[in-house]
Enzyme design. Sequence first.
Site, short mmCIF file in Angstrom:
data_model
loop_
_atom_site.label_atom_id
_atom_site.label_comp_id
_atom_site.label_asym_id
_atom_site.label_seq_id
_atom_site.Cartn_x
_atom_site.Cartn_y
_atom_site.Cartn_z
N HIS A 157 0.82 -1.22 0.00
CA HIS A 157 0.00 0.00 0.00
C HIS A 157 0.85 1.26 0.00
O HIS A 157 0.35 2.35 -0.29
CB HIS A 157 -0.93 0.00 1.22
CG HIS A 157 -2.04 -1.00 1.11
ND1 HIS A 157 -3.33 -0.66 0.76
CD2 HIS A 157 -2.05 -2.34 1.27
CE1 HIS A 157 -4.08 -1.75 0.73
NE2 HIS A 157 -3.33 -2.79 1.03
N ASP A 365 3.58 9.44 -1.08
CA ASP A 365 2.38 8.71 -0.68
C ASP A 365 2.17 7.56 -1.66
O ASP A 365 2.37 7.74 -2.86
CB ASP A 365 1.15 9.64 -0.75
CG ASP A 365 0.15 9.39 0.37
OD1 ASP A 365 0.05 8.24 0.82
OD2 ASP A 365 -0.54 10.35 0.78
P1 ADQ Z 1 -3.01 6.31 4.59
O1 ADQ Z 1 -1.62 6.80 4.69
O2 ADQ Z 1 -3.72 6.17 5.88
O3 ADQ Z 1 -3.11 4.91 3.79
P2 ADQ Z 1 -5.01 7.57 2.69
O4 ADQ Z 1 -4.95 6.79 1.43
O5 ADQ Z 1 -5.13 9.02 2.43
O6 ADQ Z 1 -3.75 7.42 3.64
O7 ADQ Z 1 -6.25 7.07 3.51
C1 ADQ Z 1 -6.65 7.71 4.67
C2 ADQ Z 1 -8.11 7.38 5.02
O8 ADQ Z 1 -8.37 7.83 6.33
C3 ADQ Z 1 -9.10 8.08 4.10
O9 ADQ Z 1 -10.17 7.23 3.84
C4 ADQ Z 1 -9.55 9.30 4.92
O10 ADQ Z 1 -10.87 9.68 4.68
C5 ADQ Z 1 -9.40 8.81 6.33
N1 ADQ Z 1 -8.99 9.92 7.23
C6 ADQ Z 1 -7.81 10.56 7.24
N2 ADQ Z 1 -7.80 11.51 8.19
C7 ADQ Z 1 -8.99 11.48 8.79
C8 ADQ Z 1 -9.60 12.22 9.85
N3 ADQ Z 1 -8.97 13.20 10.53
N4 ADQ Z 1 -10.85 11.90 10.20
C9 ADQ Z 1 -11.51 10.91 9.56
N5 ADQ Z 1 -10.99 10.19 8.56
C10 ADQ Z 1 -9.76 10.46 8.18
C11 ADQ Z 1 -2.17 4.00 3.17
C12 ADQ Z 1 -1.16 4.62 2.20
C13 ADQ Z 1 -1.88 5.41 1.13
C14 ADQ Z 1 -2.89 4.50 0.39
C15 ADQ Z 1 -3.76 3.75 1.39
C16 ADQ Z 1 -4.62 2.70 0.70
O11 ADQ Z 1 -0.26 5.46 2.92
O12 ADQ Z 1 -0.97 5.96 0.20
O13 ADQ Z 1 -3.69 5.28 -0.46
O14 ADQ Z 1 -2.99 3.09 2.38
O15 ADQ Z 1 -3.84 1.83 -0.07
#
Ligand code: ADQ
Length: 470
Positions: A157, A365
């Site tokens: 991921h 990311d």
């Molecule tokens: P993350 O680094 O956690 O995931 P991301 O893909 O942006 O990053 O997903 C975050 C999730 O958490 C989103 O669904 C978002 O809505 C939720 N979220 C974030 N902050 C929040 C908050 N304050 N309150 C509520 N919800 C919140 C890892 C990798 C990414 C990759 C994903 C999936 O780092 O690059 O996209 O896995 O493979």
Amino acid sequence: MPRLVIVSNRVADPRRPSAGGLAVALGDALQGRGGLWFGWSGHIIREGQPVEEALHVQQTGSVTLATVDLSQEEHDGYYLGYSNGVLWPVFHNRLDLADLDAGFVGSYRRVNQLFARQLKALLRPDDIVWVHDYHLIPLALELRTLGCAQRMGFFLHIPMPPPLLLAAIPQADWLVRALFSYNLVGFQSQGDLAHFASYAEVEAGARRLDGQRWQAYGRTLQAASFPIGIDVDDFAALTHAAEARDMYERMRQAYAGRRILLGVERLDYSKGLPQRFKAFAKLLKNHPENIRSTTLIQIVSPSREALVSYSGLRQELESLTGALNGDYGELDWVPVRYMHRNVARRRLPGLYRLARVALVTPLRDGMNLVAKEFIAAQDPADPGVLVLSRFAGAAEQLKEALLVNPYDTDGTCETIQQALHMPLTERQRRHQKLLERIRAQDVHWWRRTFLEALTATQGDDHRVALPSLA
Ligand code: ADQ
């Protein structure tokens, strides 16, 4: 159809309302064909608790959830130490933050061996095993050592670092050998795949058989890019549900006449938050018409607070917020609204819809799902603009976003200004194209294409000799 076994560090109950899109999508796949989801329970074994009590198995419909507790030492070494103190920083190009010589690899390997032993007892011969993320890179290797011959796939991921950065990890060769124990390895982007291919060929002497297959260590591995998506329809439906509408209405009244810049992420140094705050400060300085008329809402969910690199970042953001609000704030307007907490998943779309501009500016990311959620939540008649880092995996797909280099604060500042003043027709045109892209490759597409590719991989001799740990 063979049973599907999913393995990830944490196991989510897909029926919980708080479950994110990924948990639901994987849960759908498990429900559809019956399956097992295996991982860490999130609990630490109490002192003196017998180890055999540490496996919990729970049946929910056609899905079995099996979780394992860890000891404090295992958790600290495997999760905090090696996964998040070595692999996470190096894979996000932050060699300076990596604890390379602290000896955490022993715990990392022991926990993967523990998972392999516990999982083996639950596996059936024709299962298909899909392992997720950097915590579990050597899991297939350990399962193969125990004689497991099932088809196994791995999805990373997070980004794959360039070969010379990966090479800085003393166990880099072992990690790449471990990847060759799978039948299929999936990456988020073509760029990640290229980094892997280059390490495998140059450093590990792998032979490329065709566009997607490599031979090394007596095994054939297929590797490809499978960009992860979101459930677009589900997210759009959430946007129209009561909680999100309530959030939208309340915020619209509170910020009447002001344009919102929005950032939402976990607190993490990979997300480029200080750089974003500095670009915003520059925006207020260089384009003072934004004073009083624009507000940055930054929501950061608490994450990995036991690690020093994370608590330091929190202090830095609080100090930048204080400076910005002190320098530019008025009695009836603050430039930055900073919140260090989670927003309920069902309310988040309302906030996305209110924002004129989303700032998704990580320094690195794997993909970034916030960018895709923002697009899905927009009103097509009056959509907001996505400012996206070129270093997010999502930038390979989302070409109609305004792409920025987050290290370049002047450039980011000017792009935010452009986003704030983009004419409606251009916003509509870009949004329509972006929506088509996230629909074409949504989370169901991702899951289907990965599982189809895994099912179609050619048979191999699945028993490999255990490579020695460097
Ligand atoms: P993350 O680094 O956690 O995931 P991301 O893909 O942006 O990053 O997903 C975050 C999730 O958490 C989103 O669904 C978002 O809505 C939720 N979220 C974030 N902050 C929040 C908050 N304050 N309150 C509520 N919800 C919140 C890892 C990798 C990414 C990759 C994903 C999936 O780092 O690059 O996209 O896995 O493979």
